[in-house]
Structures are given as structure tokens and as C-alpha cells.
Design a protein around this motif. Structure first.
Motif, PDB file in Angstrom:
ATOM      1  N   SER A 243       0.949  -1.200  -0.090  1.00  0.00           N
ATOM      2  CA  SER A 243       0.010   0.120   0.000  1.00  0.00           C
ATOM      3  C   SER A 243       1.004   1.269   0.053  1.00  0.00           C
ATOM      4  CB  SER A 243      -1.225  -0.034   1.269  1.00  0.00           C
ATOM      5  OG  SER A 243      -0.094   0.061   2.550  1.00  0.00           O
ATOM      6  N   ASP A 244       1.907   1.383   0.854  1.00  0.00           N
ATOM      7  CA  ASP A 244       2.942   2.372   0.735  1.00  0.00           C
ATOM      8  C   ASP A 244       3.472   2.573  -0.788  1.00  0.00           C
ATOM      9  OD1 ASP A 244       2.522   3.045   3.414  1.00  0.00           O
ATOM     10  OD2 ASP A 244       4.025   1.801   4.122  1.00  0.00           O
TER      11      ASP A 244
ATOM     12  N   LYS B 144       0.745   4.154  -2.950  1.00  0.00           N
ATOM     13  CA  LYS B 144       0.759   5.420  -2.632  1.00  0.00           C
ATOM     14  C   LYS B 144       1.496   6.378  -3.180  1.00  0.00           C
ATOM     15  CE  LYS B 144      -1.398   4.710   1.979  1.00  0.00           C
ATOM     16  NZ  LYS B 144      -1.097   4.891   3.663  1.00  0.00           N
ATOM     17  N   TYR B 145       2.793   5.893  -3.033  1.00  0.00           N
ATOM     18  CA  TYR B 145       3.895   6.829  -3.764  1.00  0.00           C
ATOM     19  C   TYR B 145       4.113   6.882  -5.293  1.00  0.00           C
ATOM     20  CZ  TYR B 145       5.667   8.584   0.881  1.00  0.00           C
ATOM     21  OH  TYR B 145       5.797   9.505   2.085  1.00  0.00           O
TER      22      TYR B 145
ATOM     23  N   CYS C 104       1.510   6.463  -7.216  1.00  0.00           N
ATOM     24  CA  CYS C 104       0.254   7.517  -7.686  1.00  0.00           C
ATOM     25  C   CYS C 104       0.526   8.731  -7.264  1.00  0.00           C
ATOM     26  CB  CYS C 104      -1.152   7.107  -6.754  1.00  0.00           C
ATOM     27  SG  CYS C 104      -1.697   5.629  -6.991  1.00  0.00           S
TER      28      CYS C 104
ATOM     29  N   THR D  38       3.539  14.517   6.487  1.00  0.00           N
ATOM     30  CA  THR D  38       2.163  13.792   6.631  1.00  0.00           C
ATOM     31  C   THR D  38       1.388  14.369   7.557  1.00  0.00           C
ATOM     32  OG1 THR D  38       3.537  12.041   8.286  1.00  0.00           O
ATOM     33  CG2 THR D  38       3.199  11.543   5.693  1.00  0.00           C
TER      34      THR D  38
ATOM     35  N   LYS E  89      -1.304  14.024   1.045  1.00  0.00           N
ATOM     36  CA  LYS E  89      -0.126  13.683   2.181  1.00  0.00           C
ATOM     37  C   LYS E  89      -0.701  14.421   3.380  1.00  0.00           C
ATOM     38  CE  LYS E  89       4.059  13.528   1.444  1.00  0.00           C
ATOM     39  NZ  LYS E  89       5.658  13.569   1.246  1.00  0.00           N
TER      40      LYS E  89
ATOM     41  N   LEU F 124      -2.746  11.577   4.928  1.00  0.00           N
ATOM     42  CA  LEU F 124      -2.238  10.152   5.043  1.00  0.00           C
ATOM     43  C   LEU F 124      -2.083   9.842   6.498  1.00  0.00           C
ATOM     44  CD1 LEU F 124       0.365   9.805   2.424  1.00  0.00           C
ATOM     45  CD2 LEU F 124      -1.821   8.580   2.404  1.00  0.00           C
TER      46      LEU F 124
ATOM     47  N   SER G 282       2.139   5.334   8.154  1.00  0.00           N
ATOM     48  CA  SER G 282       2.181   3.828   7.801  1.00  0.00           C
ATOM     49  C   SER G 282       3.771   3.374   8.213  1.00  0.00           C
ATOM     50  CB  SER G 282       1.954   3.885   6.289  1.00  0.00           C
ATOM     51  OG  SER G 282       3.027   4.627   5.616  1.00  0.00           O
TER      52      SER G 282
END
Length: 407
Positions: free
Chosen positions: A35-36, A39-40, A42, A110, A314, A317, A320
Motif C-alpha cells: 500500500s505504501d 501511494k507513492y 500514484c 504527513t 499527503k 495520510l 504507515s
């Protein structure tokens, strides 16, 4: 990284590229959750897309500004020189916007690690939001005029035709006054000659009547002689006036011909003058006029959303594994370099909490230097005392050798 409970997926080259675009640490992301990584990826994809759109918008704006001028609806030949310069500028502009976006997103933290965006987080992000909004506006306007190009060309052609007619009318008015002024001068000078010539004809008719006897006795009498003298005098005046006015009349006719040529030349330039309306500012004005306030606002808001979404994303978020791993890596690097930080150690005079930062390596070096100087000072004092004792012993043994007497 191999684990018994979880195995991080191996990233592709494209994913690594998007990580770099978003300012993510690939070393840490490879050891984080999927998932991390997504995220980055995207975030990086949005930044890359923004850079590409900026490149296209910048190149199109450059070509619109420097393209050869002409009728808005006629297909003009493509200027390859301008096209090449537009491509170069578009690439430069796209890379610059890409770099700015990358800096804005990577420098945005974040927040407090929760989904909610607090006022403190928003206040801290205001400078980045303003920069992002400016970038979005610079991208949206060239795209907007390209979206409505057909409608803008039609409106622009109508404006060019109106401008051309107004220019021709002003040229006609300007040269009509000049030409009319020359014609009036010609008429004045020709009337002077014509008046004298008409008078000469009248005298000539009178002389004919006198000689034929229609007005009295026939023959060359005193009256005929008087008329003949008037005719000679008038003929001399006519020659003088003709010698004076004829060059002036010819000069005026030459001026009229020159004015007509200049007028036609200026009229031929009317299309070039009207083509000057085909500029970036004029197209932006027409785009707002054609699209209307709401559509233009919608397009601008669309690009604002694309540009500012990564920043808000961000801030929303939740912390994580990537964030904790990144923080741990930073602490390890700090510790490895001998830097000690005690957070919220004291409050300054404004009541703001400050950290205590100690650079252990530098403090160690300073302590070594300080102790070395102290030891050198003690050794110097000891050497001086020993030298003093040695010299005193020599004086006790032979004091005369240290005293010079004058003879």
C-alpha cells in the motif's frame, strides 16, 4: 526483504521512476508494504502527468505567441523554426514544473499522521498551496484556449475583419483629406488662369465686333486700339500666372499620385495589421467570452484539483510503516554521525518548545583540543621552572660570569 509473515513485492522500473518523482525513498519503500508503494507511485504519477501537461501547455503558448501572423481561420503554413523552439521551450517548462511539483510534494510532510486536516497543518501548507495554484493557472489557460480553438478562431476572424475595415476606413479618411487639399489648390490655381483667359476671350470678341462694325463705325479706331492694348496687357498677365501656377499644379498632381500609392500600400497592410490581434492575450479573452465564467472556472478548478490533490493527500495520510521506517533510518543516520537530540528540552521566551541538539563528534574534538592546550600550558610552565632552577644554580657557582664590570 524476506520475512516469515510478509514478503514485500518487487517493484518494477516504472514504479521506481514514479517513486523518485514523488520524492520517495526507494530503499525504504522496498521494505515497506504494498500500500505504501502504491501511494507513492500514484503521487509520482500525478506529478509526472502535471509535468507533461505543463510541457504541452507551455509549448502551445510559446507557439501561439511567436507563430507567423495571419487570418485566424485560414490554414497557414507551419513555421518549423517556431515549432522547434516551442518544443525546446515546452520541454524546459515541463521539466521546471515537474521539479517544482516534486519539491512541493516531497517537502510536504504527513501532518499529524491522522486523516483529519487541522488548521495548523493547513496553515503550514499555505505557501505550497499558493505555489501549486499558480502552477495550475499557468497550465490551465493554454489548455483552455486549445480546447475552444475552433470557436476562438471564428470570433478572432470576425474581429480581424472588423479591425481591417476600421483600419481601411481610417486610411481612406486620412488620405482623402490630403488629396482633397491638393485638389483645392489645383482648382484655385487653374481658376486664376481660367479667369484671365475668359477675360481675354471677351476682349477678343469685343475687338472683332469693333473691326466688323457691329458696335459702331467699321475699322480700326480708338476703341479697337484700346481693346487691343488691354488684350496685350492681359496676355502678359496670363503668361506670368501660367509660369507661376503651372509648376505648382504639376507638383500637386504628383502629390496626389504619391498619396494614392501610399494609400494603396497602407491598405495592402491592413491584413497584416488585423493579424496582430492573433495573440495569446486576445485568445485568452475570447476563451473567457466563449466559454463563459462557469466553464472557465470549472477548467481552472479541474487543474487546481490535479495540482493540489497530492498536497492534501499527503496531509490526510495516516502514518504507515514507510513513515516509521523513514523516521528510524533518519535517527540511525543522525546517531551514526554523533548527533544527539533531546526533543522539547526547554521553552524559549515566547513559550515555544525547543530541542536540545548536541553534536557529539564535534564536542569530542573540541574537548580533545581543549585538554591538549591545557597540557601544553602545564608543560611550558614546568619547562620554564626547570630552566630557572638550572640558571640559578649556574649563578651560585660562578656569579662573576653574569656580571660585566666597566673598566
Amino acid at each position: 526483504m524476506e520475512r516469515d509473515f510478509y514478503k514485500s513485492p518487487k517493484p518494477s522500473k516504472i514504479m521506481r521512476f514514479f517513486w523518485k518523482a514523488a520524492g520517495g525513498d526507494s530503499y525504504i519503500l522496498e521494505r515497506s508494504t504494498y500500500s505504501d508503494q502504491v501511494k507513492y507511485m500514484c503521487l509520482g504519477g500525478i506529478i509526472v502527468a502535471t509535468g507533461l501537461m505543463a510541457a504541452l501547455a507551455g509549448g502551445y503558448a510559446f507557439y501561439t505567441i511567436f507563430e507567423p501572423r495571419g487570418s485566424a481561420i485560414e490554414a497557414d503554413t507551419v513555421s518549423w523554426t517556431t515549432s522547434l523552439l516551442s518544443i525546446i521551450f515546452g520541454v524546459f517548462w515541463g521539466l521546471m514544473i515537474f521539479n517544482l511539483d516534486r519539491f512541493i510534494v516531497s517537502s510536504t510532510g504527513t501532518g499529524d499522521g491522522t486523516e483529519a486536516i487541522t488548521w495548523g497543518e493547513l496553515k503550514g501548507a499555505i505557501p505550497r498551496l499558493l505555489m501549486g495554484a499558480i502552477i495550475a493557472l499557468t497550465i490551465s489557460k493554454p489548455v483552455e484556449i486549445r480546447m475552444f480553438k475552433s470557436e476562438i478562431d471564428a470570433e478572432l476572424h470576425s474581429a480581424q475583419m472588423q479591425k481591417q475595415q476600421e483600419y481601411i476606413a481610417s486610411i481612406d479618411s486620412l488620405y482623402a483629406g490630403r488629396i482633397q487639399n491638393e485638389k483645392e489648390k489645383i482648382s484655385k490655381w487653374e481658376n486664376e488662369i481660367q479667369t484671365k483667359e475668359e477675360r481675354y476671350v471677351e476682349l477678343e470678341n469685343q475687338l472683332t465686333k469693333e473691326m466688323s462694325g457691329d458696335a459702331g463705325p467699321r475699322g480700326y479706331g480708338p476703341e479697337a486700339k484700346k481693346i487691343e492694348q488691354q488684350m496685350k496687357r492681359l496676355d502678359s498677365e496670363i503668361n506670368i500666372i501660367k509660369n507661376k501656377n503651372t509648376p505648382l499644379i504639376e507638383k500637386s498632381y504628383q502629390n496626389i499620385v504619391k498619396f494614392e500609392k501610399n494609400k494603396q500600400k497602407d491598405i495592402d497592410n491592413a491584413e497584416v495589421v488585423a493579424s496582430g490581434l492573433d495573440g495569446l492575450l486576445e485568445r485568452i479573452k475570447l476563451a473567457h467570452k466563449i466559454a463563459g465564467f462557469w466553464i472557465s472556472l470549472f477548467i481552472t478548478l479541474l487543474f487546481l484539483a490535479i495540482e493540489l490533490t497530492p498536497i492534501f493527500f499527503k496531509l490526510m495520510l495516516i502514518k504507515s510503516p514507510y513513515d516509521f521506517l523513514k523516521q528510524n533510518t533518519q535517527e540511525l543516520i543522525i546517531a551514526e554521525q554523533g548527533i544527539y537530540i533531546q526533543y522539547n528540552y526547554h521553552k524559549d521566551k515566547n513559550g515555544q518548545e525547543r530541542d536540545l541538539i548536541k553534536h557529539l563528534e564535534s564536542e569530542k574534538l573540541l574537548l580533545e583540543k581543549k585538554e591538549l592546550l591545557k597540557a601544553q600550558e602545564e608543560l611550558t610552565q614546568y619547562a620554564i621552572s626547570k630552566y630557572k632552577e638550572d640558571m640559578m644554580k649556574k649563578i651560585d657557582d660562578n656569579p662573576e660570569s653574569f656580571i660585566k664590570s666597566e673598566s
